[in-house]
Design a protein around this motif. Structure first.
Motif, PDB file in Angstrom:
ATOM      1  N   GLY A 125       0.816  -1.213   0.000  1.00 38.44           N
ATOM      2  CA  GLY A 125       0.000   0.000   0.000  1.00 38.44           C
ATOM      3  C   GLY A 125       0.846   1.257   0.000  1.00 38.44           C
ATOM      4  N   GLN A 126       1.876   1.256   0.826  1.00 37.15           N
ATOM      5  CA  GLN A 126       2.720   2.442   0.961  1.00 37.15           C
ATOM      6  C   GLN A 126       3.415   2.795  -0.355  1.00 37.15           C
ATOM      7  N   ILE A 127       3.945   1.781  -1.026  1.00 33.78           N
ATOM      8  CA  ILE A 127       4.691   2.052  -2.267  1.00 33.78           C
ATOM      9  C   ILE A 127       3.737   2.419  -3.399  1.00 33.78           C
ATOM     10  N   LEU A 128       2.665   1.617  -3.561  1.00 38.36           N
ATOM     11  CA  LEU A 128       1.777   1.874  -4.693  1.00 38.36           C
ATOM     12  C   LEU A 128       0.946   3.146  -4.513  1.00 38.36           C
ATOM     13  N   SER A 129       0.674   3.541  -3.266  1.00 39.02           N
ATOM     14  CA  SER A 129      -0.106   4.767  -3.088  1.00 39.02           C
ATOM     15  C   SER A 129       0.664   5.977  -3.606  1.00 39.02           C
ATOM     16  N   ARG A 130       1.988   5.871  -3.638  1.00 43.69           N
ATOM     17  CA  ARG A 130       2.810   6.974  -4.168  1.00 43.69           C
ATOM     18  C   ARG A 130       3.097   6.781  -5.648  1.00 43.69           C
ATOM     19  N   ALA A 131       3.377   5.538  -6.014  1.00 47.14           N
ATOM     20  CA  ALA A 131       3.955   5.305  -7.333  1.00 47.14           C
ATOM     21  C   ALA A 131       2.974   4.712  -8.346  1.00 47.14           C
ATOM     22  N   ALA A 132       1.675   4.716  -8.015  1.00 50.71           N
ATOM     23  CA  ALA A 132       0.704   4.085  -8.906  1.00 50.71           C
ATOM     24  C   ALA A 132       0.655   4.741 -10.284  1.00 50.71           C
ATOM     25  N   THR A 133       0.991   6.030 -10.320  1.00 56.66           N
ATOM     26  CA  THR A 133       0.873   6.752 -11.594  1.00 56.66           C
ATOM     27  C   THR A 133       2.090   6.549 -12.512  1.00 56.66           C
ATOM     28  N   VAL A 134       3.123   5.877 -12.018  1.00 56.02           N
ATOM     29  CA  VAL A 134       4.310   5.637 -12.852  1.00 56.02           C
ATOM     30  C   VAL A 134       3.971   4.507 -13.845  1.00 56.02           C
ATOM     31  N   PRO A 135       4.167   4.754 -15.143  1.00 56.36           N
ATOM     32  CA  PRO A 135       3.787   3.740 -16.139  1.00 56.36           C
ATOM     33  C   PRO A 135       4.797   2.590 -16.207  1.00 56.36           C
TER      34      PRO A 135
ATOM     35  N   ASN B 239      -8.891  12.885  -2.460  1.00 55.90           N
ATOM     36  CA  ASN B 239      -8.390  14.235  -2.748  1.00 55.90           C
ATOM     37  C   ASN B 239      -7.314  14.153  -3.831  1.00 55.90           C
ATOM     38  N   ASN B 240      -6.029  14.262  -3.502  1.00 62.25           N
ATOM     39  CA  ASN B 240      -5.033  14.214  -4.581  1.00 62.25           C
ATOM     40  C   ASN B 240      -4.012  13.101  -4.384  1.00 62.25           C
ATOM     41  N   TRP B 241      -4.326  12.101  -3.584  1.00 65.24           N
ATOM     42  CA  TRP B 241      -3.429  10.956  -3.433  1.00 65.24           C
ATOM     43  C   TRP B 241      -4.236   9.676  -3.601  1.00 65.24           C
ATOM     44  N   CYS B 242      -3.578   8.585  -3.881  1.00 63.71           N
ATOM     45  CA  CYS B 242      -4.327   7.369  -4.202  1.00 63.71           C
ATOM     46  C   CYS B 242      -4.124   6.277  -3.157  1.00 63.71           C
ATOM     47  N   PHE B 243      -5.043   5.328  -3.139  1.00 63.31           N
ATOM     48  CA  PHE B 243      -4.916   4.176  -2.240  1.00 63.31           C
ATOM     49  C   PHE B 243      -5.293   2.909  -2.991  1.00 63.31           C
ATOM     50  N   ILE B 244      -4.689   1.826  -2.532  1.00 60.16           N
ATOM     51  CA  ILE B 244      -4.875   0.554  -3.229  1.00 60.16           C
ATOM     52  C   ILE B 244      -5.739  -0.382  -2.400  1.00 60.16           C
ATOM     53  N   GLY B 245      -5.381  -0.517  -1.154  1.00 60.74           N
ATOM     54  CA  GLY B 245      -6.051  -1.498  -0.309  1.00 60.74           C
ATOM     55  C   GLY B 245      -7.342  -0.982   0.282  1.00 60.74           C
ATOM     56  N   GLN B 246      -7.208  -0.048   1.194  1.00 58.66           N
ATOM     57  CA  GLN B 246      -8.364   0.363   1.983  1.00 58.66           C
ATOM     58  C   GLN B 246      -8.150   1.758   2.558  1.00 58.66           C
ATOM     59  N   LEU B 247      -9.234   2.508   2.642  1.00 65.31           N
ATOM     60  CA  LEU B 247      -9.186   3.817   3.313  1.00 65.31           C
ATOM     61  C   LEU B 247     -10.153   3.759   4.489  1.00 65.31           C
ATOM     62  N   ARG B 248      -9.721   4.262   5.623  1.00 62.88           N
ATOM     63  CA  ARG B 248     -10.570   4.181   6.817  1.00 62.88           C
ATOM     64  C   ARG B 248     -10.641   5.528   7.523  1.00 62.88           C
ATOM     65  N   ILE B 249     -11.851   5.883   7.908  1.00 62.43           N
ATOM     66  CA  ILE B 249     -12.034   7.073   8.743  1.00 62.43           C
ATOM     67  C   ILE B 249     -12.527   6.576  10.094  1.00 62.43           C
ATOM     68  N   PRO B 250     -11.722   6.698  11.144  1.00 64.77           N
ATOM     69  CA  PRO B 250     -12.161   6.261  12.469  1.00 64.77           C
ATOM     70  C   PRO B 250     -13.423   7.034  12.887  1.00 64.77           C
ATOM     71  N   PRO B 251     -14.217   6.480  13.833  1.00 68.19           N
ATOM     72  CA  PRO B 251     -15.497   7.091  14.180  1.00 68.19           C
ATOM     73  C   PRO B 251     -15.409   8.603  14.382  1.00 68.19           C
ATOM     74  N   ALA B 252     -16.230   9.348  13.608  1.00 71.33           N
ATOM     75  CA  ALA B 252     -16.240  10.809  13.669  1.00 71.33           C
ATOM     76  C   ALA B 252     -17.617  11.298  13.246  1.00 71.33           C
ATOM     77  N   LYS B 253     -17.887  12.568  13.518  1.00 72.56           N
ATOM     78  CA  LYS B 253     -19.166  13.158  13.107  1.00 72.56           C
ATOM     79  C   LYS B 253     -19.029  13.613  11.662  1.00 72.56           C
TER      80      LYS B 253
END
Lengths: 254, 161
Positions: free
Chosen positions: A69-79, A123-137
């Motif tokens: 996740g860490q590597i691909l979230s940064r480098a996913a746009t590299v062809p 927003n302007n960054w990507c994720f591969i596996g999962q995005l989580r928002i801990p409990p919030a209003k």
């Protein structure tokens, strides 16, 4: 030419034997290449771009879900074509991709069965596996059509590749696993209601497949995506189709 | 009690993942509105919808809509088929079938091909079942104004022979 990005935790001697066996198998197949070690604070994108300029054709991530996740979230746009060699614990993404941990992963890599995978943009960054928002209003608006609210706190998990695992409020209940589908992002919204005395109890989650969603909070809320943590007040999440060229196994789950 | 022997840890029985309640692989994309969640707006989905919480606005799906017991929907509905066990206030236009279970409470006009009602289900509104040839006018048009003056507006269907 192959470039191997080793996660920093692989320096530990308990992984030395696994790594050694893998490297021998890679040499047998004739796909051994340059080894680079990535630590938690390294931005993989410029490193991969440099290697592409030097003639690299395939970048192989060696590590676990976090490294992937860490590597691909940064480098996913590299062809470039990406590969994955899972080592150690915490390797659920490898299973989804049909890559068996250990030396069998080298066999999968050598077969070069490639697949274009979707990625999620937050927003302007990507994720591969999962995005989580801990409990919030927060409140969530889907495709600018309808809005979802909860009475109190809301936990949001957006799954791309990684399955959603949750446990109901009852301690005796087993964990439930929901596997996301390819082609759509799936958002799991779990309201939390206050217990009589203290703490919160998680309720049954809602599931919404979507292409674009906007999460707004009255106050800034935490966002965790593939090991990256940030604070946002408005988060727009959308799906980008067929962005990553990845080597997968035959037993992949999509 | 402090020095009591700890209870032996029994191994967990091997249960297949399906029986644990997890859904390892799903055939269709399914939208679930969970309990204590409120949805407002034009709720559109490509797949099946399950409503356990509350929905206000409109609901549109080409597939199945299930409104579970305890759910509250105040919306106009367009769906392939619908099964209701909760409360619904709004007009429905359904392509195939509508099933009302014993706990269903529906206020609104219905346009449907097949209607199944269990004893105890409540329905207050005009029902138009397409399929009778030669019915004058289009049923359900006048009823779309609302369900409040239903008894005054009611006119028996005229069948031309």
């Amino acid at each position: 030419m192959y470039v191997y990005l080793y996660d920093n935790f692989l320096r530990h001697k308990r992984f030395a034997a696994d790594i050694k066996t893998m490297e021998i198998r890679l040499t047998d197949y004739g796909i051994a290449g340059k080894i680079l070690r990535i630590n938690n604070y390294t931005d993989a994108k410029p490193i991969i771009e440099d290697e592409v300029k030097r003639g690299a054709k395939t970048v192989v991530i060696v590590g676990n879900d976090d490294s992937f996740g860490q590597i691909l979230s940064r480098a996913a746009t590299v062809p470039i074509t990406f590969g994955f060699l899972p080592v150690g614990p915490n390797n659920s993404i490898a299973e989804i991709l049909g890559i068996t941990p250990g030396t069998l992963a080298v066999d999968v890599l050598s077969r070069r069965r490639r697949q274009l995978l979707d990625i999620g943009w937050a927003n302007n960054w990507c994720f591969i596996g999962q995005l989580r928002i801990p409990p919030a209003k927060v409140e969530v608006t889907y495709d600018e059509r309808f809005t979802v609210r909860a009475k109190d706190l809301l936990e949001v998990v957006v799954c791309n590749l990684k399955p959603y695992v949750f446990k109901s409020g009852q301690p005796s209940d087993p964990e439930k696993i929901v596997h996301p589908q390819d082609g759509k992002l799936e958002a799991f919204l779990r309201p939390l209601t206050k217990r009589r005395w203290w703490g919160y109890m998680g309720e049954e989650p809602s599931v919404f497949p979507f292409e674009e969603m906007v999460i707004r909070g009255e106050k800034p809320f935490m966002v965790e995506a593939d090991g990256k943590v940030s604070k946002e007040i408005k988060l727009t999440i959308r799906l980008a189709h067929h962005k990553i060229d990845l080597i997968v196994g035959r037993e992949r789950q999509f | 009690m402090i020095f009591q022997k700890p209870a032996p840890k029994l191994p967990m029985p091997m249960v297949p993942e399906d029986q644990l309640g997890g859904q390892p692989v799903r055939d269709e994309i399914e939208t679930v509105v969970g309990p204590s969640v409120n949805v407002e707006g034009d709720f559109v989905s490509e797949g099946n919808i399950v409503v356990k919480g509350s929905v206000a606005g409109s609901v549109t799906t080409s597939k199945h809509l299930l409104i579970e017991q305890g759910a509250r929907v105040v919306a106009n509905v367009r769906a392939g088929s619908v099964k209701i066990s909760g409360d619904l206030k709004g007009n429905m236009k359904i392509r195939e079938s509508l099933e009302l279970t014993a706990t269903a409470r529906v206020i609104g006009d219905v346009e449907v091909k097949v209607l199944v009602m269990e004893a105890g289900a409540l329905l207050y509104g005009k029902v138009a079942m397409l399929g009778i040839d030669g019915v004058e006018g289009k049923p359900g048009r006048s009823g779309s104004r609302g369900a409040s003056k239903r008894s005054e507006e009611f006119q028996p269907l005229e069948i031309i022979e």
